[in-house]
Design an enzyme around this catalytic site. Structure first.
Site, PDB file in Angstrom:
ATOM      1  N   ILE A 134       0.595  -1.347  -0.594  1.00 59.65           N
ATOM      2  CA  ILE A 134       0.054   0.246   0.336  1.00 59.65           C
ATOM      3  C   ILE A 134       0.701   1.709  -0.052  1.00 59.65           C
ATOM      4  O   ILE A 134       0.681   2.514  -0.186  1.00 59.65           O
ATOM      5  CB  ILE A 134      -0.897  -0.098   1.141  1.00 59.65           C
ATOM      6  N   GLY A 145       4.043   1.369  -2.203  1.00 59.49           N
ATOM      7  CA  GLY A 145       4.666   2.500  -3.573  1.00 59.49           C
ATOM      8  C   GLY A 145       3.156   2.906  -4.093  1.00 59.49           C
ATOM      9  O   GLY A 145       1.972   3.772  -3.756  1.00 59.49           O
ATOM     10  N   LEU A 190      -0.353  -6.218  -3.895  1.00 58.46           N
ATOM     11  CA  LEU A 190       1.198  -4.863  -5.041  1.00 58.46           C
ATOM     12  C   LEU A 190       2.084  -5.573  -4.398  1.00 58.46           C
ATOM     13  O   LEU A 190       3.572  -4.544  -4.783  1.00 58.46           O
ATOM     14  CB  LEU A 190      -0.436  -3.384  -5.247  1.00 58.46           C
ATOM     15  N   ALA A 200       5.764  -6.076  -3.985  1.00 56.84           N
ATOM     16  CA  ALA A 200       6.846  -6.505  -4.481  1.00 56.84           C
ATOM     17  C   ALA A 200       8.527  -6.028  -5.123  1.00 56.84           C
ATOM     18  O   ALA A 200       8.625  -4.773  -3.975  1.00 56.84           O
ATOM     19  CB  ALA A 200       6.933  -6.693  -6.198  1.00 56.84           C
ATOM     20  N   SER A 259      10.180  -4.844  -7.058  1.00 50.74           N
ATOM     21  CA  SER A 259       9.298  -4.246  -8.176  1.00 50.74           C
ATOM     22  C   SER A 259      10.659  -3.917  -9.278  1.00 50.74           C
ATOM     23  O   SER A 259      11.157  -3.566 -10.389  1.00 50.74           O
ATOM     24  CB  SER A 259       8.573  -3.690  -7.957  1.00 50.74           C
ATOM     25  N   TYR A 272      15.759 -12.362  -2.371  1.00 48.95           N
ATOM     26  CA  TYR A 272      15.299 -11.995  -1.756  1.00 48.95           C
ATOM     27  C   TYR A 272      14.185 -11.213  -2.868  1.00 48.95           C
ATOM     28  O   TYR A 272      12.779 -11.617  -2.344  1.00 48.95           O
ATOM     29  CB  TYR A 272      15.715 -10.415  -1.081  1.00 48.95           C
ATOM     30  N   THR A 313       2.665  -9.302 -14.188  1.00 51.01           N
ATOM     31  CA  THR A 313       3.963  -7.859 -15.017  1.00 51.01           C
ATOM     32  C   THR A 313       4.026  -7.729 -16.737  1.00 51.01           C
ATOM     33  O   THR A 313       4.629  -9.775 -17.189  1.00 51.01           O
ATOM     34  CB  THR A 313       4.815  -7.462 -14.316  1.00 51.01           C
ATOM     35  N   GLU A 352       6.979  -7.921 -18.217  1.00 52.40           N
ATOM     36  CA  GLU A 352       8.460  -7.960 -17.875  1.00 52.40           C
ATOM     37  C   GLU A 352       8.502  -9.728 -17.973  1.00 52.40           C
ATOM     38  O   GLU A 352       9.308 -10.093 -18.836  1.00 52.40           O
ATOM     39  CB  GLU A 352       9.078  -7.643 -16.856  1.00 52.40           C
ATOM     40  N   TYR A 375      13.630 -11.276 -11.913  1.00 51.23           N
ATOM     41  CA  TYR A 375      11.942 -10.335 -11.074  1.00 51.23           C
ATOM     42  C   TYR A 375      10.576 -10.745 -12.128  1.00 51.23           C
ATOM     43  O   TYR A 375       9.873 -11.186 -11.444  1.00 51.23           O
ATOM     44  CB  TYR A 375      12.188  -8.699 -11.417  1.00 51.23           C
ATOM     45  N   LYS A 404       8.074 -13.380 -10.754  1.00 53.93           N
ATOM     46  CA  LYS A 404       6.865 -12.701 -10.501  1.00 53.93           C
ATOM     47  C   LYS A 404       6.044 -14.082 -12.031  1.00 53.93           C
ATOM     48  O   LYS A 404       4.912 -15.044 -11.874  1.00 53.93           O
ATOM     49  CB  LYS A 404       6.536 -11.642 -11.737  1.00 53.93           C
ATOM     50  N   HIS A 443       3.330   1.231 -16.109  1.00 50.33           N
ATOM     51  CA  HIS A 443       2.606   2.342 -15.680  1.00 50.33           C
ATOM     52  C   HIS A 443       3.123   3.194 -14.403  1.00 50.33           C
ATOM     53  O   HIS A 443       3.661   2.811 -13.957  1.00 50.33           O
ATOM     54  CB  HIS A 443       1.525   1.497 -14.645  1.00 50.33           C
ATOM     55  N   ARG A 487       6.126   7.983  -8.628  1.00 49.14           N
ATOM     56  CA  ARG A 487       6.701   6.472  -9.528  1.00 49.14           C
ATOM     57  C   ARG A 487       8.188   6.509  -8.422  1.00 49.14           C
ATOM     58  O   ARG A 487       8.867   7.701  -8.095  1.00 49.14           O
ATOM     59  CB  ARG A 487       7.666   6.645 -11.100  1.00 49.14           C
TER      60      ARG A 487
END
Length: 347
Positions: free
Chosen positions: A9, A11, A87, A89, A91, A102, A134, A136, A158, A162, A188, A193
């Site tokens: 939350i 992020g 949400l 991560a 990231s 990690y 994602t 990615e 990552y 994911k 996004h 950010r």
């Protein structure tokens, strides 16, 4: 009473989603990690709101999810539905190469921890679960645009972690009847950010240049292409996924693609600087077309071990089944981010 639990939350995505859900009348439980430095800046404006309840926890600790779900059950005896948005991560793709264990613990095993807590919870049949997947995961695919049926080819710690989260979510949906959705979100951005992501690095760099704090911006691969949208549009898509009668997986994207080079050019135009490019490879620089001052340099340390060069999303399914469509175009996004960062130095 509408109840939601948001991991991550604090992020970018979590803060915008919390705002959206509170506006819609939800009581929002937010999972935050206990750290020595304050990391709740993005949600400080929501402090004091009786609809926001923060709980300490960590994706690597399965017991915290059991405790939080029990707490929600006890505190909300008439609960009809609980929406869980995962949400949280690690990231940052580049950093995931430096912290692969990690990254896997949080982005892969963390999802399993949460799903296991849901599976064994008395609230199981009342829960709707959203997993933040994602673009990615598509990796260096040769297929463009990418949609829900495009084969995945992840090539970073990552993205690989994911992809585990994506598949385990699907598995628990079919195996245990959990209402679970994957949102395959393309890039996004927005003024919230983190500073070490390339878009914010560019807009913050411009603000520092304009205020005489720095002379230039150092970047990596300028030719990587991304499908960039605004986070506000994407968290609304998350919300829509959990309002459907049946769980499904959806791509959220704008369907338009720009290179990092083009993002740089658009961002500098906001401050009336036209960037031209000179040189090749790591010697390439971005210069002011009028003064010839160098504003952008290349630094090899920002190159990824494996580059993902061509991400472009096809949001047709989300448009048709969710009625979702992005409102922000790339120019509105860039303009907002640059002006936000300029204002940070003018307060």
């Amino acid at each position: 009473m509408k109840i939601a639990l948001i991991t991550g939350i604090t992020g970018q995505d979590g803060s915008y989603l919390a705002e959206l859900l509170i506006e819609k009348g939800y009581v929002v439980y937010g999972l935050i990690r206990r750290v020595s430095n304050i990391n709740t800046t993005r949600i400080e404006h929501l402090y004091g709101n009786e609809k926001l309840i923060l709980k300490y926890g960590d994706m690597t600790d399965k017991t915290c999810f059991i405790t939080i779900l029990n707490t929600i059950r006890v505190e909300n005896e008439d609960l009809e539905r609980l929406e869980i948005y995962n949400l949280a991560a690690m990231s940052h793709v580049k950093v995931s190469y430096e912290l692969p264990n990690y990254t896997t613990d949080v982005c892969a095993i963390g999802v399993l921890n949460l799903l296991e807590a849901i599976r064994h919870s008395p609230l199981k049949d009342k829960i709707r679960f959203y997993q933040a997947s994602t673009s990615e995961m598509f990796g260096d695919t040769k297929v463009a645009p990418q949609n829900e049926n495009t084969p995945f080819n992840p090539n970073s710690p990552y993205a690989i972690a994911k992809l585990y989260g994506y598949h385990i979510t699907n598995s628990y949906k079919t195996g245990y009847g959990i209402f679970a959705c994957n949102g395959i979100l393309f890039n996004h951005e927005g003024p919230r950010r983190a500073h070490n992501f390339v878009t914010r690095k560019i807009t913050m760099g411009i603000a520092k240049i304009m205020n005489g704090i720095e002379n230039d911006i150092s970047l990596g691969n300028l030719d990587s292409k991304r499908d960039w949208g605004h986070t506000k549009d994407y968290v609304y898509g998350m919300y829509l996924m959990l309002q459907q009668d049946e769980p499904n997986n959806y791509v959220l994207a704008t369907g338009k693609q720009y290179s990092i080079r083009e993002f740089v050019e658009m961002a500098f135009k906001v401050v009336d600087i036209d960037i031209e490019w000179e040189g090749k490879g790591i010697d390439e620089v971005g210069v002011d077309s009028k003064s010839r001052r160098v504003y952008v340099k290349i630094d090899p340390k920002y190159f990824r071990p494996n580059e993902v060069s061509n991400l472009l999303g096809d949001p047709t399914k989300a448009q048709q089944l969710l009625g979702w469509k992005h409102k922000y175009d790339i120019h509105a996004l860039v303009n907002e981010m640059v002006h936000n960062d300029l204002n940070l130095f003018n307060k």
